[in-house]
Structures are given as structure tokens and as C-alpha cells.
Design an enzyme around this catalytic site. Structure first.
Site, PDB file in Angstrom:
ATOM      1  CG  ASN A 219      -2.252  -0.703   0.942  1.00 33.51           C
ATOM      2  OD1 ASN A 219      -2.684  -0.796  -0.208  1.00 33.51           O
ATOM      3  ND2 ASN A 219      -2.885  -1.197   1.982  1.00 33.51           N
ATOM      4  CG  HIS A 224      -4.037   3.318   1.220  1.00 27.33           C
ATOM      5  ND1 HIS A 224      -4.038   2.304   2.147  1.00 27.33           N
ATOM      6  CD2 HIS A 224      -3.084   4.201   1.643  1.00 27.33           C
ATOM      7  CE1 HIS A 224      -3.162   2.554   3.095  1.00 27.33           C
ATOM      8  NE2 HIS A 224      -2.559   3.715   2.813  1.00 27.33           N
ATOM      9  CG  ASP A 228      -9.056  -0.003  -1.233  1.00 29.40           C
ATOM     10  OD1 ASP A 228      -8.499  -0.602  -0.291  1.00 29.40           O
ATOM     11  OD2 ASP A 228      -9.567   1.135  -1.114  1.00 29.40           O
ATOM     12  CD  GLU A 255      -2.971  -7.011   5.721  1.00 23.80           C
ATOM     13  OE1 GLU A 255      -1.918  -7.052   6.378  1.00 23.80           O
ATOM     14  OE2 GLU A 255      -3.835  -6.125   5.866  1.00 23.80           O
TER      15      GLU A 255
END
Length: 355
Positions: A219, A224, A228, A255
Site C-alpha cells: 500500500n 491505497h 483496494d 488483508e
């Protein structure tokens, strides 16, 4: 889950009906006996009140099991409607009795049974209209039956629309909005039901905890939003690999994913968990922050063949300890909890498995 939500709705409506029926029929029968010029008619509401009280006792535990008695209640409501239509007069017209049945049965029986009940009601209503001491004309009887069928179908459509809304809400309540996998809140319900089912069938139950390796650094490096997107891809890959009837894929948090499967022995569970790990590797997603240079996952599982004293928390704790051992051993591998040594188990740190 959606089916159970609709069943709970039907059970709640049945309990409400029983409560209302008891509140109405008990004082009504007493008034008939004490005040009416025809006290013999008080026998019918009194008998119905006794039946309602018996049903309330039988269904005193609020659960879907009470729906087994829904058919009996519908049958008694239909008998009450036919009796009222037969004895109706100017002070209480046939229309009042005709409206009772469709409104009463539609919310508490299954969809496939509604058409059967409405046809039975129409045949019964027609017969009663013809057998009355002062029978109606053919046209009047036809109008009554058509009005009854119209009311019945409208009621069924409204009830079905309401059930569809309940199903949609129930579905949304158990789905993780990002990955479209099941959410953690639904995990406990599934585990309790699966443990009970596997106890009865004698099947083994396997809990798998799977975690994407170095995802925090992923990330940080790629952002981010891309992270996602990767979570969505991982969830889709897991769901494609876990498609048997007894397979459930949950997003446990961040995660981390949890997969519940049944009917597999230890060797088969190891193969299945390896398949899940490999399906993430086969996504071929770059991760420059990882020693493996690609997105990988670690997994731990526990296959419980004897579920006599097993709890959901114990299953998840053991699978999570195996996952911790896999990550400590270098990641991108699978660990079987039953192959861990005593020292490994003591060193393992729970990753927050309370459900």
C-alpha cells in the site's frame, strides 16, 4: 442467510397473529356466551381461542421451528372464514370474512404454498356461498370469488415484494462492500451452523486463515486505491477456487481472509489451502517491496475431524496460530496446525480471532 431472514420474518408474523387472535377471540367468545341472543355461536370463537392458545404454547420459543405449525393456523383461519361467510348477516357482511383469509395466510407460508391455499380458499368460499340457507345468486357468488382472488393476488404480490426487500437487506448485511466476500460478522453464524452440521454428518471441518504478505508495504508503494483493487482481485480469485457447496470465503479484516470448508481430510485440506495460495500467486501482481517480487500469501489451517468439543473460536485460533507460523517461517507457504510442534504452538501469537 437470506432464506433464514425470510423465515424469521414469517415466524415473527405468525407469533404476532397468534397474539392478536388470542386477544380478540377470548373476550369475543365470553361476550357471545354472556350477552348474545345466540350463545351457541360463542362455541366457534371459544374453540378457535383454545386452538390459538395451544399454538402459542407450542411456538413459545421464537424460532423458525414454529413455522411447522403455520399450516394448521392457516387451516383454522380458513375454517373461520367459511363459517363466518355461511352465517353472515346484515350486521356482518360476507366481505369482512372474505378479507380475513388472504391477508392472514400470505405472510406466513412459503411462496410455493400460497397459490395452493388461495385456490383452496376460493373453492371453499364458492361452496359455502351455494350452501347458505339463503344462497346468493350466481352472479353475486362469481363477483365475491373474483374479488377474493383479486385481493389474494394483490396481497401475495405485496408480501413477496416485502420478502425480496428483506432478502436484499440480509444479503447486504453479510457482504463486505469492497471485496464482495462474506464479512466477519457473518463468520460466527456460519461456523456455528457448520460445526453443528458436521457433527451430525460426521464430516471434518477445516478453517483456513490466509494473509497477503507485505501488504502494508504494498500500500505504501502503490497507493491505497490500487491496494483496494488488489484486495478485490484476491477475493475474486479465492471465490473462484472455493466453489463447492460447503466453501465460504470471508474477509476477516484488512488483508486477511478466512475460508471455511467441510468434507475434506487433512491431506485434502492441505491441497485445497495450497490451491488458494497458488491462485493468488497466479494473479502475477508485482510487489517490489516483497522478497518474492510478486504478491504472495501465507496460510494456516486446522482440519478438525472430531468436532465434539470444538468451538468456533478454537478453530480460528488454531488456524491463526498456523498462519503466524507460516509468516515466521518466511511467508508464501502453508502450515498445518496439527504438524506444528509444541514449541511452535507456544510461540504463535493470536492475531485477534475473537468472533
Amino acid at each position: 442467510m437470506t432464506r433464514y431472514s425470510v423465515q424469521r420474518f414469517r415466524a415473527a408474523v405468525l407469533h404476532m397473529y397468534l397474539h392478536i387472535a388470542a386477544m380478540i377471540t377470548i373476550p369475543l367468545s365470553a361476550l357471545y356466551f354472556l350477552l348474545a341472543a345466540t350463545p351457541d355461536r360463542g362455541v366457534v370463537p371459544f374453540a378457535f381461542a383454545l386452538f390459538v392458545l395451544w399454538l402459542k404454547w407450542r411456538t413459545r420459543h421464537s424460532s423458525e421451528e414454529s413455522l411447522r405449525y403455520a399450516g394448521w393456523f392457516v387451516l383454522m383461519i380458513m375454517c373461520l372464514m367459511l363459517y363466518g361467510a355461511y352465517t353472515s348477516n346484515e350486521s356482518l357482511h360476507q366481505e369482512v370474512w372474505m378479507m380475513i383469509f388472504p391477508i392472514a395466510f400470505a405472510p406466513i407460508v412459503a411462496t410455493r404454498e400460497r397459490l395452493i391455499w388461495i385456490v383452496i380458499g376460493a373453492v371453499g368460499l364458492t361452496s359455502v356461498m351455494m350452501l347458505r340457507p339463503e344462497p346468493l345468486t350466481t352472479i353475486s357468488t362469481f363477483v365475491f370469488v373474483i374479488a377474493y382472488l383479486t385481493l389474494g393476488f394483490i396481497t401475495m404480490m405485496l408480501v413477496r415484494h416485502n420478502e425480496q426487500n428483506i432478502e436484499r437487506l440480509a444479503h447486504l448485511s453479510i457482504i463486505d462492500p469492497l471485496t464482495r466476500a462474506y464479512n466477519r460478522g457473518y463468520l460466527k453464524d456460519v461456523m456455528v451452523s457448520e460445526i453443528n452440521r458436521c457433527r451430525r454428518s460426521g464430516q471434518a471441518l477445516t478453517a483456513i486463515m490466509l494473509d497477503i504478505d507485505y501488504f502494508k508495504m504494498f500500500n505504501d508503494a502503490y497507493g491505497h486505491l490500487y491496494g483496494d483493487s488488489v484486495l478485490e482481485q484476491v477475493a475474486d480469485a479465492l471465490k473462484r477456487s472455493a466453489q463447492r457447496a460447503g466453501d465460504y470465503v470471508f474477509r476477516y479484516g484488512g488483508e486477511e481472509f478466512c475460508i471455511i470448508t467441510s468434507g475434506l481430510n487433512r491431506d485434502e485440506s492441505m491441497q485445497f489451502t495450497e490451491k488458494l495460495r497458488c491462485c493468488i500467486l497466479e494473479l502475477n501482481i508485482e510487489n517490489q517491496r516483497s522478497p518474492h517480487r510478486r504478491l504472495t500469501a501465507s496460510a494456516g489451517f486446522w482440519c478438525a475431524s472430531d468436532l465434539g468439543e470444538v468451538t468456533p473460536s478454537a478453530m480460528l485460533l488454531n488456524a491463526d496460530n498456523a498462519l503466524y507460523r507460516a509468516k515466521a517461517a518466511g511467508r508464501d507457504l502453508v502450515v498445518d496446525f496439527d504438524e506444528m510442534t509444541t514449541t511452535d504452538a507456544e510461540m504463535a501469537q493470536p492475531q485477534g480471532v475473537v468472533i
